[in-house]
Motif scaffolding. Structure first.
Motif, mmCIF file in Angstrom:
data_model
loop_
_atom_site.group_PDB
_atom_site.id
_atom_site.type_symbol
_atom_site.label_atom_id
_atom_site.label_comp_id
_atom_site.label_asym_id
_atom_site.label_seq_id
_atom_site.Cartn_x
_atom_site.Cartn_y
_atom_site.Cartn_z
ATOM 1 N N GLY A 16 0.818 -1.213 0.000
ATOM 2 C CA GLY A 16 0.000 0.000 0.000
ATOM 3 C C GLY A 16 0.847 1.256 0.000
ATOM 4 N N ALA A 17 1.951 1.245 0.760
ATOM 5 C CA ALA A 17 2.826 2.411 0.822
ATOM 6 C C ALA A 17 3.470 2.695 -0.537
ATOM 7 N N GLY A 149 -10.858 9.672 1.742
ATOM 8 C CA GLY A 149 -11.409 8.537 2.471
ATOM 9 C C GLY A 149 -10.470 8.052 3.562
ATOM 10 N N ASN A 150 -9.168 8.046 3.277
ATOM 11 C CA ASN A 150 -8.187 7.628 4.276
ATOM 12 C C ASN A 150 -8.171 8.579 5.471
ATOM 13 N N LEU A 151 -8.278 9.880 5.188
ATOM 14 C CA LEU A 151 -8.298 10.876 6.254
ATOM 15 C C LEU A 151 -9.529 10.692 7.134
ATOM 16 N N ARG A 157 -10.897 6.201 13.384
ATOM 17 C CA ARG A 157 -10.192 5.220 14.204
ATOM 18 C C ARG A 157 -9.515 5.900 15.400
ATOM 19 N N LEU A 158 -8.961 7.071 15.182
ATOM 20 C CA LEU A 158 -8.313 7.808 16.273
ATOM 21 C C LEU A 158 -9.329 8.190 17.342
ATOM 22 N N TYR A 159 -10.492 8.627 16.909
ATOM 23 C CA TYR A 159 -11.549 8.970 17.862
ATOM 24 C C TYR A 159 -11.970 7.745 18.669
ATOM 25 N N GLN A 175 -1.949 3.363 10.577
ATOM 26 C CA GLN A 175 -1.796 2.808 9.236
ATOM 27 C C GLN A 175 -2.386 3.749 8.186
ATOM 28 N N TYR A 176 -3.556 4.308 8.482
ATOM 29 C CA TYR A 176 -4.142 5.285 7.562
ATOM 30 C C TYR A 176 -3.242 6.511 7.440
ATOM 31 N N GLY A 177 -2.732 6.972 8.583
ATOM 32 C CA GLY A 177 -1.830 8.119 8.554
ATOM 33 C C GLY A 177 -0.566 7.833 7.766
#
Length: 218
Positions: A16-17, A149-151, A157-159, A175-177
């Motif tokens: 993905g990266a 969408g990733n943001l 997820r962070l919340y 992972q999203y970050g």
């Protein structure tokens, strides 16, 4: 292709990266070098198409309509490849899509400025193939050619981590970050390379794609 933990090889973070680096570079490339078109985020092209339509600039409408249609065609192409090769054992269908991306991007590098419209069509087609073929990273829905969408998902997820204290939620947010950071890195790399490689900058995206292709063989 699955890892020892049952995870699809194509869903590994490193894949993905690499794809995110390519995605960020391609968006920068078409915007800076090919007439201000967004190859990945078709929302921008759709907005600009509407603006040009109101202005009565029909050549401008066509300028943004073509990559939008090419993106749609890329989604269909990826689905066709998946349908025809999903049972193949010699090569995985996602490897075929990455190989197709590399070939098309290498060809774009040789297109002169006069053929910007064709270059944007081809890059948008490539980005659609990528986003349709690679939709998850470690089991979570991700996009490697755009960040909205990733943001959203990463912030959610962070919340959830803040609310529940579940470390798995923090890991997923990270992972999203990470994917977003690699996308930014690809965009920055594209801007830097454009200063001395000009139209050939697009070929740089072939490097992370080739590495991803090779990693999917293991």
């Amino acid at each position: 292709m699955e890892t020892a933990k049952g995870l699809q090889t194509s869903e590994r973070f490193r894949i993905g990266a690499l794809l995110a680096v390519a995605g960020g570079l391609l968006d920068t490339y078409t915007y800076l070098m090919r007439g201000g078109v967004f190859a990945n985020a078709q929302t921008g092209n759709i907005v600009l198409l509407g603006v040009r339509a109101v202005e009565g600039d029909w050549s401008g409408v066509l300028h943004y309509l073509l990559p939008i249609l090419a993106f749609a065609a890329g989604v269909i192409a990826a689905e066709c490849i998946k349908e025809r090769l999903k049972e193949a054992r010699v090569v995985h269908w996602r490897q075929v899509t990455v190989c197709l991306e590399i070939i098309l991007l290498a060809l774009v590098a040789f297109l002169p400025q006069q053929l910007n419209a064709l270059a944007n069509i081809m890059v948008s087609f490539v980005c659609a193939i990528q986003v349709e073929s690679f939709r998850k990273v470690r089991g979570n829905a991700f996009a490697t050619t755009m960040c909205t969408g990733n943001l959203r998902s990463g912030t959610e997820r962070l919340y959830q981590f803040i609310r529940t204290g579940e470390k798995d939620q923090l890991l997923r947010a990270a992972q999203y970050g990470g994917i977003i950071l690699f996308f930014i890195g690809g965009a920055a790399l594209g801007a830097w390379c454009s200063s001395f490689l000009s139209l050939c900058t697009v070929a740089v995206a072939c490097v992370p794609l080739l590495i991803a292709f090779l990693l999917m063989r293991h």
